[in-house]
Write a protein that holds these residues in place. Sequence first.
Motif, PDB file in Angstrom:
ATOM      1  N   VAL A 192      86.705  44.661  65.973  1.00 33.00           N
ATOM      2  CA  VAL A 192      88.162  44.786  65.974  1.00 33.00           C
ATOM      3  C   VAL A 192      88.583  45.878  65.003  1.00 33.00           C
ATOM      4  O   VAL A 192      88.095  45.951  63.871  1.00 33.00           O
ATOM      5  CB  VAL A 192      88.807  43.439  65.589  1.00 33.00           C
ATOM      6  CG1 VAL A 192      90.321  43.581  65.450  1.00 33.00           C
ATOM      7  CG2 VAL A 192      88.449  42.368  66.622  1.00 33.00           C
ATOM      8  N   THR A 193      89.501  46.740  65.435  1.00 39.49           N
ATOM      9  CA  THR A 193      89.981  47.845  64.613  1.00 39.49           C
ATOM     10  C   THR A 193      91.448  47.713  64.211  1.00 39.49           C
ATOM     11  O   THR A 193      91.882  48.309  63.227  1.00 39.49           O
ATOM     12  CB  THR A 193      89.801  49.183  65.356  1.00 39.49           C
ATOM     13  OG1 THR A 193      90.407  49.073  66.661  1.00 39.49           O
ATOM     14  CG2 THR A 193      88.316  49.509  65.513  1.00 39.49           C
ATOM     15  N   HIS A 194      92.230  46.945  64.995  1.00 39.71           N
ATOM     16  CA  HIS A 194      93.667  46.813  64.762  1.00 39.71           C
ATOM     17  C   HIS A 194      94.089  45.361  64.977  1.00 39.71           C
ATOM     18  O   HIS A 194      93.510  44.655  65.809  1.00 39.71           O
ATOM     19  CB  HIS A 194      94.483  47.687  65.724  1.00 39.71           C
ATOM     20  CG  HIS A 194      94.151  49.144  65.677  1.00 39.71           C
ATOM     21  ND1 HIS A 194      93.011  49.676  66.244  1.00 39.71           N
ATOM     22  CD2 HIS A 194      94.825  50.197  65.148  1.00 39.71           C
ATOM     23  CE1 HIS A 194      92.992  50.989  66.054  1.00 39.71           C
ATOM     24  NE2 HIS A 194      94.087  51.324  65.405  1.00 39.71           N
TER      25      HIS A 194
ATOM     26  N   ALA B 288      92.596  37.574  57.125  1.00 40.75           N
ATOM     27  CA  ALA B 288      91.615  38.010  56.125  1.00 40.75           C
ATOM     28  C   ALA B 288      90.184  37.984  56.651  1.00 40.75           C
ATOM     29  O   ALA B 288      89.281  38.542  56.020  1.00 40.75           O
ATOM     30  CB  ALA B 288      91.725  37.144  54.871  1.00 40.75           C
ATOM     31  N   ALA B 289      89.957  37.363  57.802  1.00 41.44           N
ATOM     32  CA  ALA B 289      88.611  37.343  58.390  1.00 41.44           C
ATOM     33  C   ALA B 289      88.236  38.692  59.005  1.00 41.44           C
ATOM     34  O   ALA B 289      87.072  38.895  59.366  1.00 41.44           O
ATOM     35  CB  ALA B 289      88.528  36.248  59.455  1.00 41.44           C
ATOM     36  N   PHE B 290      89.181  39.613  59.109  1.00 44.26           N
ATOM     37  CA  PHE B 290      88.936  40.911  59.737  1.00 44.26           C
ATOM     38  C   PHE B 290      88.933  41.988  58.652  1.00 44.26           C
ATOM     39  O   PHE B 290      89.985  42.386  58.157  1.00 44.26           O
ATOM     40  CB  PHE B 290      90.026  41.212  60.767  1.00 44.26           C
ATOM     41  CG  PHE B 290      90.090  40.236  61.901  1.00 44.26           C
ATOM     42  CD1 PHE B 290      89.482  40.518  63.114  1.00 44.26           C
ATOM     43  CD2 PHE B 290      90.769  39.030  61.757  1.00 44.26           C
ATOM     44  CE1 PHE B 290      89.542  39.617  64.165  1.00 44.26           C
ATOM     45  CE2 PHE B 290      90.834  38.119  62.801  1.00 44.26           C
ATOM     46  CZ  PHE B 290      90.218  38.407  64.004  1.00 44.26           C
ATOM     47  N   ALA B 291      87.761  42.445  58.289  1.00 41.14           N
ATOM     48  CA  ALA B 291      87.654  43.419  57.206  1.00 41.14           C
ATOM     49  C   ALA B 291      87.950  44.819  57.708  1.00 41.14           C
ATOM     50  O   ALA B 291      87.477  45.229  58.777  1.00 41.14           O
ATOM     51  CB  ALA B 291      86.252  43.378  56.604  1.00 41.14           C
ATOM     52  N   GLY B 292      88.747  45.560  56.938  1.00 42.81           N
ATOM     53  CA  GLY B 292      88.942  46.978  57.183  1.00 42.81           C
ATOM     54  C   GLY B 292      89.768  47.349  58.392  1.00 42.81           C
ATOM     55  O   GLY B 292      89.717  48.493  58.845  1.00 42.81           O
ATOM     56  N   VAL B 293      90.544  46.407  58.942  1.00 42.58           N
ATOM     57  CA  VAL B 293      91.345  46.723  60.123  1.00 42.58           C
ATOM     58  C   VAL B 293      92.737  47.184  59.706  1.00 42.58           C
ATOM     59  O   VAL B 293      93.193  46.929  58.581  1.00 42.58           O
ATOM     60  CB  VAL B 293      91.456  45.511  61.075  1.00 42.58           C
ATOM     61  CG1 VAL B 293      90.078  45.033  61.498  1.00 42.58           C
ATOM     62  CG2 VAL B 293      92.243  44.377  60.446  1.00 42.58           C
ATOM     63  N   GLN B 294      93.432  47.830  60.629  1.00 42.62           N
ATOM     64  CA  GLN B 294      94.812  48.236  60.420  1.00 42.62           C
ATOM     65  C   GLN B 294      95.719  47.132  60.949  1.00 42.62           C
ATOM     66  O   GLN B 294      95.614  46.747  62.114  1.00 42.62           O
ATOM     67  CB  GLN B 294      95.090  49.552  61.139  1.00 42.62           C
ATOM     68  CG  GLN B 294      94.254  50.713  60.631  1.00 42.62           C
ATOM     69  CD  GLN B 294      94.494  50.974  59.152  1.00 42.62           C
ATOM     70  OE1 GLN B 294      95.637  51.190  58.726  1.00 42.62           O
ATOM     71  NE2 GLN B 294      93.443  50.949  58.359  1.00 42.62           N
ATOM     72  N   VAL B 295      96.619  46.639  60.096  1.00 43.18           N
ATOM     73  CA  VAL B 295      97.450  45.483  60.436  1.00 43.18           C
ATOM     74  C   VAL B 295      98.903  45.929  60.592  1.00 43.18           C
ATOM     75  O   VAL B 295      99.459  46.595  59.707  1.00 43.18           O
ATOM     76  CB  VAL B 295      97.348  44.382  59.375  1.00 43.18           C
ATOM     77  CG1 VAL B 295      98.164  43.159  59.788  1.00 43.18           C
ATOM     78  CG2 VAL B 295      95.882  43.987  59.149  1.00 43.18           C
ATOM     79  N   TYR B 296      99.522  45.526  61.719  1.00 43.80           N
ATOM     80  CA  TYR B 296     100.893  45.900  62.048  1.00 43.80           C
ATOM     81  C   TYR B 296     101.770  44.645  62.107  1.00 43.80           C
ATOM     82  O   TYR B 296     101.327  43.581  62.541  1.00 43.80           O
ATOM     83  CB  TYR B 296     100.945  46.591  63.415  1.00 43.80           C
ATOM     84  CG  TYR B 296     100.168  47.881  63.476  1.00 43.80           C
ATOM     85  CD1 TYR B 296     100.808  49.111  63.398  1.00 43.80           C
ATOM     86  CD2 TYR B 296      98.780  47.868  63.611  1.00 43.80           C
ATOM     87  CE1 TYR B 296     100.090  50.299  63.451  1.00 43.80           C
ATOM     88  CE2 TYR B 296      98.058  49.048  63.665  1.00 43.80           C
ATOM     89  CZ  TYR B 296      98.715  50.259  63.584  1.00 43.80           C
ATOM     90  OH  TYR B 296      97.992  51.425  63.633  1.00 43.80           O
TER      91      TYR B 296
END
Length: 244
Positions: free
Chosen positions: A67-69, A84-92
């Motif tokens: 996942v990236t976004h 918080a389970a998704f490291a390094g993603v872009q959050v909108y």
Amino acid sequence: MQGDSGGAEARWERLAPGVVRRRLPGWDATVGAIAGEGGVLVVDTGSSLHEGVEIRREVQELFGPPVTHIALTHPHFDHVLGTAAFAGVQVYGAVGAADLLRRDRDELRHDAVRHGVAPDVAAEAVELLVLPHHPVSGELTVDLGGEVRVLLANVGPGHTAHDLAVLVAVPGGPEVVFCGDVVEESGEPQAGPDALPHAWPAALDRLLALGGDDAVYVPGHGAVVDAEFVRRQRDALAERFGVS
């Protein structure tokens, strides 16, 4: 879908090529995923870090790339606490959502516990909560590569002051609109203390203008619906709250 999806395949509903959604247990909250050649966008992240980890793992099983976004449809516990389970993603998120989540962490935790999340689980998720990096005040397009472009639209206020819709049209499939809790199918739309009832019908008008008559509408809770269902819910809310 690519790879050996195992049990994940049975839990995720295919809406269009590269577009899926899952109804989580407990509150029947929807999470979605949209895959392009260069990235995968997840819509909402569940009510705990455990759910977030499961969503991340299953989406990668289904599509291959990580996942990236992430797009958060609104700042309620059952839609944001897995982020918080998704490291390094872009959050909108809709403009103002990050400030609200930063300011009201205690209320977010209390709300989760009131609805049945274990206190230690809620406390951990709130402590590690990832706030949206990218506020959406109007419309914003995210390019996932290939021909997949996702439109993020601030359609609120309505269910909350910070309602974000996610629209995608891919070759070979219908336009899909992830509505968040602006639309609910599994029960009457919930108007909590942070709802803006007088503005809610107008939010649904904006949603319908974006998606049109032929789109597939994905409620924040419940089964997929069509434009006519959204219109009926819009009219019912207008009557319920005494607005036009």
